[in-house]
Motif scaffolding. Structure first.
Motif, PDB file in Angstrom:
ATOM      1  N   SER A  66     -10.593  -0.291  -1.335  1.00 38.02           N
ATOM      2  CA  SER A  66      -9.248   0.187  -1.654  1.00 38.02           C
ATOM      3  C   SER A  66      -9.001   0.021  -3.151  1.00 38.02           C
ATOM      4  N   TRP A  74      -6.061  -8.877   0.622  1.00 36.72           N
ATOM      5  CA  TRP A  74      -6.099  -7.425   0.696  1.00 36.72           C
ATOM      6  C   TRP A  74      -7.478  -6.890   0.312  1.00 36.72           C
ATOM      7  N   ARG A 123     -10.065  -7.595   2.963  1.00 38.75           N
ATOM      8  CA  ARG A 123      -9.938  -6.723   4.128  1.00 38.75           C
ATOM      9  C   ARG A 123     -10.328  -5.281   3.819  1.00 38.75           C
ATOM     10  N   GLU A 124     -10.019  -4.849   2.593  1.00 38.85           N
ATOM     11  CA  GLU A 124     -10.280  -3.461   2.218  1.00 38.85           C
ATOM     12  C   GLU A 124     -11.019  -3.418   0.874  1.00 38.85           C
ATOM     13  N   SER A 145       0.825  -1.199   0.000  1.00 36.49           N
ATOM     14  CA  SER A 145       0.000   0.000   0.000  1.00 36.49           C
ATOM     15  C   SER A 145       0.863   1.255   0.000  1.00 36.49           C
TER      16      SER A 145
END
Length: 318
Positions: free
Chosen positions: A89, A82, A85-86, A49
């Protein structure tokens, strides 16, 4: 000592090319895989990130970093972890989609096209100016063998955001080839359409030379007599002119500034040697600093070995 500066630099594969920050991240990921896992998922995701948040608006650098990470992480749980979780994003969504595409290329098909498309469209919605979701969607359209009207629609979305996106141009070049959904004529028309408008040092500057190398490889693949005289391809007007246009500029310091400039120099060195233009190839090999790209060298064997042996034949660094 002075004489050491002229010694040939060791040939080595470096997918990050000259991107030092990306190289550090890849080394960190390698270090955590030595135990059989990627270590703590949170740490890896934070590192990725952080890298992808750098240089906002530098779409060329962003495309390069996502492309390299996706190739490295193909088959890993990290991109899906990822995005789970997000889910909002953009970085997670794009990397997940791009990784699915990398896997799809290796397998010849996408495991879950709907999921990949959804990730692209969601990222595009969240970041309207970002071309990378559309570049990934363009790759999806190729793998899905979509109609040209649909593919060109996605292509136009990329250009609206990043006029000279290297990955998009090379993707379209492949799509328009006889091996996918087009013809040799369409490839030539596509390349010709670039000539008058494209800056000489644009990120996609290697499109024309890539087309010539691909044509050269198609001749080699035919075998027999045609393969034996394949070098004649480089004496034909279009191929020779493609080389002439770039042979004396690309290796000049600072001329090529895009993220994959070293990949383009590898391509040029390969083409010049295929055309037996050794004197011109020497400075190009020097400009690579020994960084090797898998393509086009792997078409004849191990890329590092092929690069090094060909470089020696050119006389570079001797």
């Amino acid at each position: 000592m002075a004489f050491l500066s002229s010694r040939r630099k060791r040939a080595r594969l470096a997918p990050e090319l000259d991107d030092q920050e990306l190289g550090k991240l890849l080394k960190s990921l390698v270090a955590t895989t030595r135990t059989g896992t990627f270590g703590t998922t949170e740490l890896c995701l934070a590192q990725m990130s952080r890298l992808l948040e750098q240089d906002p608006g530098d779409w060329d650098r962003r495309t390069h970093r996502i492309d390299v990470l996706a190739g490295y992480l193909s088959g890993s749980h990290l991109p899906r972890s990822w995005v789970t979780r997000e889910p909002n994003s953009v970085n997670a969504l794009v990397l997940h989609a791009w990784t699915q595409v990398a896997q799809g290329r290796a397998q010849g098909h996408l495991e879950d096209p709907a999921d990949t498309i959804e990730a692209c469209l969601r990222a595009a919605e969240l970041a309207p100016d970002d071309p990378t979701p559309w570049v990934a969607l363009l790759a999806v359209a190729r793998l899905e063998r979509r109609e040209q009207s649909q593919v060109f629609g996605v292509w136009n979305e990329v250009l609206a955001r990043d006029r000279w996106n290297r990955e998009a141009y090379l993707s379209m070049l492949a799509y328009l080839s006889p091996q996918e959904a087009g013809s040799r004529i369409q490839v030539l028309e596509f390349v010709d359409s670039l000539g008058a408008r494209m800056p000489a040092n644009a990120p996609c500057a290697a499109t024309e030379l890539t087309a010539q190398v691909l044509q050269y490889h198609s001749i080699l693949d035919r075998g027999g007599f045609e393969a034996l005289v394949a070098r004649n391809h480089w004496s034909q007007a279009m191929a020779a002119q493609a080389l002439d246009r770039v042979a004396h500029t690309w290796s000049q310091p600072g001329f090529l500034r895009h993220a994959k400039a070293l990949a383009d120099l590898n391509l040029l060195a390969y083409a010049l040697m295929a055309a037996d233009r050794r004197a011109e190839a020497r400075s190009v090999f020097e400009a690579t600093g020994g960084v090797v790209t898998t393509w086009p060298w792997q078409t004849a064997g191990d890329p590092v070995t092929e690069f090094d042996q060909t470089r020696q034949r050119s006389g570079a660094g001797s």
